[in-house]
Design a protein around this motif. Structure first.
Motif, PDB file in Angstrom:
ATOM      1  N   LYS A   1       0.894  -1.207  -0.105  1.00  0.00           N
ATOM      2  CA  LYS A   1       0.026  -0.094   0.164  1.00  0.00           C
ATOM      3  C   LYS A   1       1.012   1.185   0.033  1.00  0.00           C
ATOM      4  CE  LYS A   1      -3.950  -2.290   2.252  1.00  0.00           C
ATOM      5  NZ  LYS A   1      -4.846  -2.110   3.568  1.00  0.00           N
ATOM      6  N   VAL A   2       0.824   1.988  -0.941  1.00  0.00           N
ATOM      7  CA  VAL A   2       1.735   3.165  -1.311  1.00  0.00           C
ATOM      8  C   VAL A   2       0.877   4.517  -1.063  1.00  0.00           C
ATOM      9  CG1 VAL A   2       3.322   4.100  -2.805  1.00  0.00           C
ATOM     10  CG2 VAL A   2       3.094   1.731  -2.749  1.00  0.00           C
ATOM     11  N   LYS A   3       1.536   5.601  -0.417  1.00  0.00           N
ATOM     12  CA  LYS A   3       0.851   6.765  -0.085  1.00  0.00           C
ATOM     13  C   LYS A   3       1.125   7.667  -1.380  1.00  0.00           C
ATOM     14  CE  LYS A   3       1.407  10.753   3.160  1.00  0.00           C
ATOM     15  NZ  LYS A   3       2.057  11.275   4.447  1.00  0.00           N
ATOM     16  N   ALA A   4       0.193   8.280  -1.608  1.00  0.00           N
ATOM     17  CA  ALA A   4       0.113   9.423  -2.754  1.00  0.00           C
ATOM     18  C   ALA A   4       0.995  10.524  -2.224  1.00  0.00           C
ATOM     19  CB  ALA A   4      -1.063   9.715  -3.041  1.00  0.00           C
ATOM     20  N   ARG A   5       1.959  10.743  -3.115  1.00  0.00           N
ATOM     21  CA  ARG A   5       2.840  12.036  -3.088  1.00  0.00           C
ATOM     22  C   ARG A   5       2.721  13.055  -4.045  1.00  0.00           C
ATOM     23  NH1 ARG A   5       7.265  10.060   0.027  1.00  0.00           N
ATOM     24  NH2 ARG A   5       7.759  12.307   0.287  1.00  0.00           N
ATOM     25  N   ALA A   6       1.947  12.779  -5.201  1.00  0.00           N
ATOM     26  CA  ALA A   6       1.569  14.002  -5.982  1.00  0.00           C
ATOM     27  C   ALA A   6       0.134  13.477  -6.437  1.00  0.00           C
ATOM     28  CB  ALA A   6       2.633  13.831  -7.398  1.00  0.00           C
ATOM     29  N   VAL A   7      -0.572  14.596  -6.924  1.00  0.00           N
ATOM     30  CA  VAL A   7      -1.730  14.453  -7.499  1.00  0.00           C
ATOM     31  C   VAL A   7      -2.118  15.323  -8.728  1.00  0.00           C
ATOM     32  CG1 VAL A   7      -4.527  14.979  -6.744  1.00  0.00           C
ATOM     33  CG2 VAL A   7      -2.895  14.384  -4.912  1.00  0.00           C
ATOM     34  N   VAL A   8      -2.772  14.626  -9.811  1.00  0.00           N
ATOM     35  CA  VAL A   8      -3.094  15.314 -10.952  1.00  0.00           C
ATOM     36  C   VAL A   8      -4.653  15.342 -11.119  1.00  0.00           C
ATOM     37  CG1 VAL A   8      -2.857  15.220 -13.352  1.00  0.00           C
ATOM     38  CG2 VAL A   8      -0.945  14.223 -12.113  1.00  0.00           C
ATOM     39  N   GLN A   9      -5.024  16.523 -11.394  1.00  0.00           N
ATOM     40  CA  GLN A   9      -6.239  16.745 -11.701  1.00  0.00           C
ATOM     41  C   GLN A   9      -6.747  16.978 -13.128  1.00  0.00           C
ATOM     42  OE1 GLN A   9      -8.518  17.015  -9.291  1.00  0.00           O
ATOM     43  NE2 GLN A   9      -7.527  17.232  -7.348  1.00  0.00           N
ATOM     44  N   PRO A  10      -8.032  16.871 -13.447  1.00  0.00           N
ATOM     45  CA  PRO A  10      -8.208  16.583 -14.896  1.00  0.00           C
ATOM     46  C   PRO A  10      -8.183  18.428 -15.450  1.00  0.00           C
ATOM     47  CG  PRO A  10     -10.270  15.609 -14.008  1.00  0.00           C
ATOM     48  CD  PRO A  10      -9.062  16.187 -12.847  1.00  0.00           C
ATOM     49  N   GLY A  11      -7.574  18.422 -16.533  1.00  0.00           N
ATOM     50  CA  GLY A  11      -7.404  19.683 -17.142  1.00  0.00           C
ATOM     51  C   GLY A  11      -7.777  20.375 -18.385  1.00  0.00           C
ATOM     52  N   GLY A  12      -8.021  19.134 -19.356  1.00  0.00           N
ATOM     53  CA  GLY A  12      -8.419  19.248 -20.544  1.00  0.00           C
ATOM     54  C   GLY A  12      -7.451  19.645 -21.355  1.00  0.00           C
ATOM     55  N   GLY A  13      -7.564  19.247 -22.919  1.00  0.00           N
ATOM     56  CA  GLY A  13      -6.374  19.411 -23.806  1.00  0.00           C
ATOM     57  C   GLY A  13      -5.390  18.343 -23.524  1.00  0.00           C
ATOM     58  N   ASN A  14      -4.147  18.604 -24.099  1.00  0.00           N
ATOM     59  CA  ASN A  14      -2.997  17.603 -23.616  1.00  0.00           C
ATOM     60  C   ASN A  14      -2.510  17.594 -22.292  1.00  0.00           C
ATOM     61  OD1 ASN A  14      -1.035  16.143 -24.125  1.00  0.00           O
ATOM     62  ND2 ASN A  14       0.355  17.553 -25.047  1.00  0.00           N
ATOM     63  N   ASP A  15      -3.014  16.339 -21.888  1.00  0.00           N
ATOM     64  CA  ASP A  15      -2.424  16.104 -20.472  1.00  0.00           C
ATOM     65  C   ASP A  15      -1.284  15.391 -20.151  1.00  0.00           C
ATOM     66  OD1 ASP A  15      -4.881  17.178 -19.091  1.00  0.00           O
ATOM     67  OD2 ASP A  15      -5.685  15.506 -20.347  1.00  0.00           O
ATOM     68  N   THR A  16      -0.597  15.236 -21.387  1.00  0.00           N
ATOM     69  CA  THR A  16       0.750  14.413 -21.404  1.00  0.00           C
ATOM     70  C   THR A  16       1.720  14.943 -20.130  1.00  0.00           C
ATOM     71  OG1 THR A  16       0.338  13.793 -23.509  1.00  0.00           O
ATOM     72  CG2 THR A  16       2.389  13.056 -22.427  1.00  0.00           C
ATOM     73  N   ASP A  17       2.206  16.186 -20.537  1.00  0.00           N
ATOM     74  CA  ASP A  17       3.020  16.672 -19.697  1.00  0.00           C
ATOM     75  C   ASP A  17       2.733  17.175 -18.258  1.00  0.00           C
ATOM     76  OD1 ASP A  17       4.635  17.095 -22.105  1.00  0.00           O
ATOM     77  OD2 ASP A  17       4.053  19.071 -22.436  1.00  0.00           O
ATOM     78  N   ARG A  18       1.662  17.168 -17.921  1.00  0.00           N
ATOM     79  CA  ARG A  18       1.358  17.218 -16.358  1.00  0.00           C
ATOM     80  C   ARG A  18       1.338  16.038 -15.663  1.00  0.00           C
ATOM     81  NH1 ARG A  18      -3.389  18.605 -14.569  1.00  0.00           N
ATOM     82  NH2 ARG A  18      -4.702  17.768 -16.301  1.00  0.00           N
ATOM     83  N   ILE A  19       1.148  15.103 -16.292  1.00  0.00           N
ATOM     84  CA  ILE A  19       1.240  13.725 -15.712  1.00  0.00           C
ATOM     85  C   ILE A  19       2.703  13.321 -15.802  1.00  0.00           C
ATOM     86  CG2 ILE A  19       0.720  11.209 -15.884  1.00  0.00           C
ATOM     87  CD1 ILE A  19      -2.018  11.824 -17.254  1.00  0.00           C
ATOM     88  N   GLN A  20       3.364  13.687 -16.986  1.00  0.00           N
ATOM     89  CA  GLN A  20       4.893  13.183 -16.744  1.00  0.00           C
ATOM     90  C   GLN A  20       5.639  13.961 -15.785  1.00  0.00           C
ATOM     91  OE1 GLN A  20       6.282  10.769 -18.976  1.00  0.00           O
ATOM     92  NE2 GLN A  20       7.857  10.979 -17.340  1.00  0.00           N
ATOM     93  N   LYS A  21       5.239  15.206 -15.372  1.00  0.00           N
ATOM     94  CA  LYS A  21       5.882  16.045 -14.718  1.00  0.00           C
ATOM     95  C   LYS A  21       5.810  15.718 -13.217  1.00  0.00           C
ATOM     96  CE  LYS A  21       6.186  20.582 -15.316  1.00  0.00           C
ATOM     97  NZ  LYS A  21       5.324  21.930 -15.437  1.00  0.00           N
ATOM     98  N   ALA A  22       4.365  15.192 -12.729  1.00  0.00           N
ATOM     99  CA  ALA A  22       4.193  14.508 -11.526  1.00  0.00           C
ATOM    100  C   ALA A  22       5.154  13.235 -11.343  1.00  0.00           C
ATOM    101  CB  ALA A  22       2.643  14.299 -11.383  1.00  0.00           C
ATOM    102  N   ILE A  23       5.130  12.466 -12.628  1.00  0.00           N
ATOM    103  CA  ILE A  23       6.037  11.354 -12.332  1.00  0.00           C
ATOM    104  C   ILE A  23       7.447  11.612 -12.184  1.00  0.00           C
ATOM    105  CG2 ILE A  23       6.827   9.252 -13.811  1.00  0.00           C
ATOM    106  CD1 ILE A  23       4.234   9.192 -15.281  1.00  0.00           C
ATOM    107  N   ASP A  24       7.825  12.400 -12.793  1.00  0.00           N
ATOM    108  CA  ASP A  24       9.153  12.880 -12.546  1.00  0.00           C
ATOM    109  C   ASP A  24       9.505  13.421 -11.198  1.00  0.00           C
ATOM    110  OD1 ASP A  24       9.525  12.346 -15.281  1.00  0.00           O
ATOM    111  OD2 ASP A  24       9.661  14.297 -15.901  1.00  0.00           O
ATOM    112  N   MET A  25       8.614  14.175 -10.690  1.00  0.00           N
ATOM    113  CA  MET A  25       8.732  14.817  -9.156  1.00  0.00           C
ATOM    114  C   MET A  25       8.833  13.672  -8.190  1.00  0.00           C
ATOM    115  SD  MET A  25       6.117  17.354  -7.230  1.00  0.00           S
ATOM    116  CE  MET A  25       5.136  15.948  -6.823  1.00  0.00           C
ATOM    117  N   VAL A  26       7.877  12.625  -8.322  1.00  0.00           N
ATOM    118  CA  VAL A  26       7.999  11.420  -7.247  1.00  0.00           C
ATOM    119  C   VAL A  26       9.183  10.521  -7.776  1.00  0.00           C
ATOM    120  CG1 VAL A  26       6.642   9.195  -6.695  1.00  0.00           C
ATOM    121  CG2 VAL A  26       5.487  11.461  -7.080  1.00  0.00           C
ATOM    122  N   SER A  27       9.710  10.508  -9.126  1.00  0.00           N
ATOM    123  CA  SER A  27      10.663   9.788  -9.306  1.00  0.00           C
ATOM    124  C   SER A  27      12.108  10.357  -8.445  1.00  0.00           C
ATOM    125  CB  SER A  27      11.007   9.681 -10.706  1.00  0.00           C
ATOM    126  OG  SER A  27       9.859   8.882 -11.364  1.00  0.00           O
ATOM    127  N   ALA A  28      11.999  11.600  -8.268  1.00  0.00           N
ATOM    128  CA  ALA A  28      13.349  12.283  -7.810  1.00  0.00           C
ATOM    129  C   ALA A  28      13.349  12.094  -6.220  1.00  0.00           C
ATOM    130  CB  ALA A  28      13.305  13.667  -8.192  1.00  0.00           C
TER     131      ALA A  28
END
Length: 303
Positions: free
Chosen positions: A7-34
């Motif tokens: 069971k893993v605690k959430a460290r980043a949250v992404v909300q719906p934004g409309g349009g191209n959401d790739t960069d917002r999700i990737q940015k959250a992944i990169d933040m947790v990866s660091a």
């Protein structure tokens, strides 16, 4: 088997934004990866809130301990929609044909200077013990590859096309040494293929898998692949069987093939996800991966 999924605690949250959401999700992944991993090797989860997200290119995880989590795998849950220019897609290409990619730098790699030939003329399928030229290099607990070679004579005996033969045909089985008595080595898991000196014999070598990523997960997500709905056929797949008289169906294959792809990954999991319209798989566990749990997943309407 037998290990409860973390069971893993959430460290980043992404909300719906409309349009191209790739960069917002990737940015959250990169933040947790660091982030610094805990004693289990887990960094944290990226929680993607309920809604629809358009991805114009794949999102990628290249660090261990990162989990992608949604809020449901139904149409009203967290839905990742793969869109984009599919003309350049090549089957099996991790860069383009998989919507969510987990990929380590490498799988198991030989440790130089630790290769020893297998001395037995024949090691049967299912064996756990065999003789080597020298057991001095090995001790209980060593991770090893038991490698079976296939030579040209073996290839020819199977009546295969010799034009396709390559000198490096081999079958690798990752194992752990549990006992060494002189030149007699015992491993933890039976071998999946016989090793015969007539057909090239085999060897044992220690390996390093520090290039793999571990403790990664995907949970409670839905993936949908966009595709060209104008491409339809009533032929039987790509065999074009003349006796197939079924109904017309969507037949575009130039879109996302897999929802989730894992390569060079270990001790990881995918659970409670659903995929819709992908050409091949909900989950593709590829080369260099081991101990990956795929549980309670659904695949609908492949195109």
């Amino acid at each position: 088997g037998g290990v409860r999924l973390p069971k893993v605690k959430a460290r980043a949250v992404v909300q719906p934004g409309g349009g191209n959401d790739t960069d917002r999700i990737q940015k959250a992944i990169d933040m947790v990866s660091a982030m610094q991993p805990d004693e289990r090797g887990i960094r944290g989860a990226v929680l993607i809130k309920r809604g629809r997200y358009e991805l114009l290119k794949p999102v990628r995880v290249t660090a261990g301990g990162v989990v992608l989590r949604g809020e449901g795998n139904g149409a009203d849950g967290t839905v990742l929609v793969g869109k984009g220019d599919f003309k350049s897609m090549a089957y099996g290409d991790l860069q383009s044909t998989n919507l969510v990619v987990f990929e380590g730098a490498s799988g198991a790699r030989d440790v130089q200077g630790t290769t020893v030939r297998i001395a037995d003329e024949y090691v049967p399928l299912g064996a756990r013990s065999f003789r080597v030229a020298s057991g001095a290099l090995f001790k209980p607990g060593d991770p090893v590859i038991v490698r079976r070679f296939g030579n040209a004579e073996w290839y020819q005996s199977l009546k295969l096309d010799m034009k396709a033969f390559k000198d490096d045909i081999r079958h690798d089985a990752e194992r752990t040494v549990v006992a060494v008595e002189g030149n007699h080595v015992t491993v933890d898991i039976p071998l999946p293929v016989a090793i015969d000196s007539r057909w090239g014999g085999g060897e044992v070598v220690k390996y390093d898998d520090s290039g793999r990523i571990a403790q990664c997960g995907v949970e409670n997500l839905r993936g949908e692949s966009d595709f060209d709905r104008s491409k339809r056929t009533n032929k039987y797949g790509n065999m074009d069987r003349p006796d197939y008289t079924g109904m017309e169906y969507y037949s575009d294959e130039q879109h996302y093939w897999n929802f989730i792809a894992m390569k060079n990954v270990r001790d990881s999991w995918v659970r409670d996800i659903a995929s819709v319209y992908f050409a091949k798989s909900a989950v593709d566990v590829g080369a260099g991966s081991k101990r990956v749990t795929v549980r309670d997943c659904l695949s609908f309407e492949p195109v």
